[in-house]
Design a protein around this motif. Structure first.
Motif, PDB file in Angstrom:
ATOM      1  N   THR A 212       0.796  -1.233   0.000  1.00  0.00           N
ATOM      2  CA  THR A 212       0.000   0.000   0.000  1.00  0.00           C
ATOM      3  C   THR A 212       0.824   1.276   0.000  1.00  0.00           C
ATOM      4  OG1 THR A 212      -0.123  -0.092   2.416  1.00  0.00           O
ATOM      5  CG2 THR A 212      -1.922  -1.144   1.185  1.00  0.00           C
ATOM      6  N   GLU A 213       2.044   1.247   0.554  1.00  0.00           N
ATOM      7  CA  GLU A 213       2.853   2.464   0.657  1.00  0.00           C
ATOM      8  C   GLU A 213       3.895   2.501  -0.456  1.00  0.00           C
ATOM      9  OE1 GLU A 213       4.348   3.130   4.562  1.00  0.00           O
ATOM     10  OE2 GLU A 213       2.496   2.457   5.538  1.00  0.00           O
ATOM     11  N   PRO A 214       3.923   3.599  -1.229  1.00  0.00           N
ATOM     12  CA  PRO A 214       4.780   3.681  -2.422  1.00  0.00           C
ATOM     13  C   PRO A 214       6.246   3.404  -2.161  1.00  0.00           C
ATOM     14  CG  PRO A 214       3.231   5.509  -2.351  1.00  0.00           C
ATOM     15  CD  PRO A 214       3.101   4.795  -1.037  1.00  0.00           C
ATOM     16  N   GLN A 215       6.776   3.839  -1.011  1.00  0.00           N
ATOM     17  CA  GLN A 215       8.216   3.678  -0.778  1.00  0.00           C
ATOM     18  C   GLN A 215       8.633   2.216  -0.658  1.00  0.00           C
ATOM     19  OE1 GLN A 215       6.040   5.025   1.311  1.00  0.00           O
ATOM     20  NE2 GLN A 215       6.622   4.841   3.476  1.00  0.00           N
ATOM     21  N   TYR A 216       7.659   1.327  -0.410  1.00  0.00           N
ATOM     22  CA  TYR A 216       7.974  -0.101  -0.296  1.00  0.00           C
ATOM     23  C   TYR A 216       7.637  -0.886  -1.555  1.00  0.00           C
ATOM     24  CZ  TYR A 216       8.276   0.874   4.718  1.00  0.00           C
ATOM     25  OH  TYR A 216       8.626   1.379   5.945  1.00  0.00           O
ATOM     26  N   MET A 217       6.944  -0.248  -2.489  1.00  0.00           N
ATOM     27  CA  MET A 217       6.450  -0.970  -3.656  1.00  0.00           C
ATOM     28  C   MET A 217       7.486  -0.987  -4.781  1.00  0.00           C
ATOM     29  SD  MET A 217       2.534   0.458  -3.591  1.00  0.00           S
ATOM     30  CE  MET A 217       1.987  -0.544  -4.966  1.00  0.00           C
TER      31      MET A 217
END
Length: 737
Positions: A212-217
């Motif tokens: 859900t969080e861009p920095q982890y995707m």
């Protein structure tokens, strides 16, 4: 072949790169570098195809809740796994089958992921190397157009954000600008990641933030992100959906993958059956030496159990090989116990590297003290701070005992140290107890270690007791000087106290286990006088319902063989099976009462027992064999033994499927006028009316039988007259059921 159907041909402009990539991987994987710290070379290079022996991999991952020592736990279960495999209860997977849909537990349209687990030294890294080599040489996985292989240990060196493109180009720069073409056909890509347990970053597949969080995707090979995000996204098929991923791990980190999109779960069991012999044949150039070493190991159940693990194999081969290749080594001194084996392991290190330092004894004492702290705290990785604490300096000599590994933390890359295997750490820790000029209270230390319930000191204690033996200490004393006599005496007194305190306290399982452990100490010590003194008054040994391994049976055989007082041996429900009975076969004839009920000895086990019954010195009077999976196939051996045996008076064969054909052979033995059997239990052995005549004939002749149990057989009313007549005519038959 089915997997490869329907795949599109690789574009012509990629063929040159594919060939270069295959050649690069072939060169990288064709040799196997092995640390051989027992020799002057330290590193030995083998051709992979010449040394590699196929490991047994099963399509399951078992419960990892183990409190026992790794070697003991694996040894206890390995033969069971082998039998289950033979019965097709465990399905073996070849390395070229890891991505077959038939083994998948979780179907996915977006790609396939396989997780292979295995204990330290079992061969995970070498297996991955073999897969990559076989792909590069066209032997496996032709449907994969490109294979990219990574080790988590190397990935630890990356301390910045990176993308998959650069991750590949760092290792394989010749791909240049054509990687974009590969992304178009992810089904043709395989990524391997070896050693998840060594990865410094955490990958939590249950963490929804990665979704859900861009920095982890990480959904594009060009996305800049953490290495852990790339691995996560590949395994979860969010990055290059359709590609395949193989990840290996020790069991300690396997829980990290529980929520991952894993299609195939597998576990490396190591070498099973003939694979063990094959490895010896490949290790030694001289096949006569290979055969001699293997025969010695096979005859020693404790050493043989170690053979499931390639790491143990190295220790065995390097330690035992000289005994069968050097004439000056006397054959009678070939190691019989694990302590003796490891003594020669250390002896060879000292012989090749001991001159590099001023005082091997002092340095080995410090290494041993550090090792003991590690055993106490379940610590296997040591850092520079640990070396400083014990006044140790990195050296050639130290590297003979400890492997240097690169590890990266948040700030910098550093070197850490670990013993080649936990058992080596435990041995050095045990040896340190005999090197200190200030021995302290060795009996107190041993008692505290013995009372730990998690098994962490179990092998350590066996090593300590084993080193009290002059045969184990002799090779080490050549370089280290004499082991401390005060400590040796303290260890022997402690063992004596433990055995004498536990004899007779076997009503509960813990008491039986404790006594068995102390018998293992007696075995490791090889001190015949100590064994005779401590067990001299014992008449009864009871280990009923305690699961015994072939190793345990070898230890019991050693103790019973040294003592002439044991009259009653109760191993009912111990699951010793034929393999365990084989270890006991040379001593069971000394017992008067032998209880083996519920062990599933089967017909092959009875053949061994029959040999004991034929022994002219046989003292067995009572033999319990009910519920052992016996059939008519063993009846001839048993009948032959009963015809010559003069001691047996009580025989229990109940709950076996001997049937009419088997019992007719036994009834022949009963007709022998010298047969001494007085009590015979034949309930539920598959008798029918067709054997009534033979039964009556045998019992009409036999004059010693007074108690007969025929319950739960398939007699009908037709047999009643004959049996009634038998009862009336045989006044000496006091009881018949």
């Amino acid at each position: 072949m089915n997997i490869g159907r329907g795949l599109s041909e690789i574009p012509s402009h990629l063929k040159d790169v594919q060939q270069k990539h295959k050649e690069t991987l072939r060169v990288q994987t064709e040799t196997l570098r092995v640390n051989t710290i027992l020799t002057k070379e330290k590193v030995k290079i083998f051709q992979l195809v010449n040394l590699y022996t196929e490991l047994t991999v099963i399509s399951t991952v078992r419960d990892r809740t183990l409190v026992e020592h790794e070697l003991l736990a694996r040894g206890r279960d390995h033969e069971e796994w082998r039998k289950k495999h033979l019965r097709r209860e465990l399905e073996k997977i070849r390395t070229d089958q890891l991505f077959q849909s038939s083994f998948s537990r979780r179907k996915s349209k977006s790609g396939s992921s396989a997780a292979v687990s295995g204990v330290a030294g079992i061969g995970k890294t070498t297996m991955v190397q073999k897969i990559v080599h076989d792909w590069a040489t066209g032997k496996v996985y032709p449907h994969f157009q490109f294979v990219f292989s990574f080790r988590f240990r190397d990935l630890n060196a990356i301390n910045c954000r990176i993308n998959l493109r650069n991750l590949i180009l760092d290792l394989y720069p010749y791909f240049g600008n054509i990687l974009g073409e590969l992304w178009k056909n992810p089904e043709g890509l395989l990524f391997t990641f070896d050693g998840l347990d060594e990865f410094k970053d955490s990958i939590n597949f249950a963490d929804n933030r990665r979704n859900t969080e861009p920095q982890y995707m990480c959904t594009d090979p060009e996305d800049w992100c953490e290495v852990s995000d790339i691995v996560y996204s590949l395994l979860q098929h969010k990055l290059l959906p359709g590609c395949s991923v193989l990840v290996t791990s020790r069991p300690t980190a396997l829980h990290l993958l529980e929520k991952a999109e894993i299609s195939v779960w597998a576990e490396i069991l190591g070498f099973v059956g003939e694979e063990r012999k094959e490895y010896f044949n490949k290790f030694f150039e001289d096949q006569s030496v290979a055969a001699a070493v293997f025969n010695h190991v096979e005859e020693n159940e404790i050493l043989y159990t170690m053979c499931y693990n390639p790491s143990y194999y190295w220790i065995l081969c390097l330690s035992l090989g000289p005994f069968f290749t050097q004439r000056e080594r006397k054959q009678q001194r070939v190691p019989k116990t694990i302590t003796q084996l490891y003594s020669y392991y250390i002896y060879n290190i000292l012989k090749n590297h001991g001159r590099e330092i001023e005082s091997p004894r002092d340095v080995l004492l410090k290494i041993g003290e550090m090792a003991f702290t590690g055993v106490s705290k379940k610590k296997i990785v040591f850092r520079n701070g640990d070396l400083i604490k014990y006044n140790l300096q990195p050296s050639q000599f130290l590297s003979g005992f400890m492997m240097e590994l690169l590890e990266r933390d948040d700030s910098a890359q550093s070197v850490v140290y670990t013993f080649p295997h936990l058992t080596i750490q435990e041995f050095v820790a045990a040896l340190a107890q005999f090197l200190s000029p200030y021995p302290g209270n060795i009996r107190k230390l041993l008692s505290e270690a013995h009372n730990k319930e998690d098994g962490r000191f179990e092998i350590f204690l066996r090593f300590v007791v084993g080193l009290s033996s002059s045969q184990s200490a002799r090779p080490l004393e050549e370089f280290l000087g004499p082991l401390l006599h005060q400590t040796i005496c303290g260890v022997i007194d402690w063992v004596k106290e433990k055995v004498e305190g536990q004899i007779g306290k076997t009503e509960r399982e813990t008491g039986k286990r404790n006594l068995l452990n102390t018998f293992h100490y007696l075995f490791e010590s090889q001190n015949k006088t100590l064994a005779r003194v401590t067990v001299r008054s014992v008449e009864t040994l009871t280990f009923s319902e305690l699961r015994l391994t072939p190793i345990d049976c070898a230890v019991l055989s050693h103790v019973i063989g040294l003592c002439d007082t044991i009259k009653h041996l109760n191993l009912g429900g111990c699951s010793i099976r034929c393999e365990g009975l084989q270890r006991l076969g040379t001593v069971v004839h000394k017992c008067q009462v032998l209880r083996l009920a519920g062990n599933q000895l089967e017909d092959s086990g009875v053949k061994l027992l029959s040999a004991a019954l034929r022994n002219p010195d046989c003292k067995i009077q009572t033999l319990e064999l009910w519920y052992n999976g016996l059939t008519a196939s063993c009846a001839n051996d048993l009948s032959s033994a009963l015809s010559t045996n003069r001691s047996l008076t009580v025989l229990n064969l109940g709950n076996n499927k001997l049937g009419d054909s088997g019992m007719k052979l036994l009834f022949t033995a009963l007709r022998n006028p010298d047969c001494k059997i007085q009590e015979l239990r034949l309930d539920d052995v598959g008798l029918t009316d067709s054997c009534t005549e033979d039964l009556v004939s045998a019992l009409s002749t036999n004059r010693s039988l007074t108690d007969l149990n025929l319950g739960s057989n398939s007699f009908t009313d037709r047999s009643v007259p004959a049996l009634r007549s038998l009862i009336l005519t045989r006044r000496s038959l006091e009881r018949i059921c």
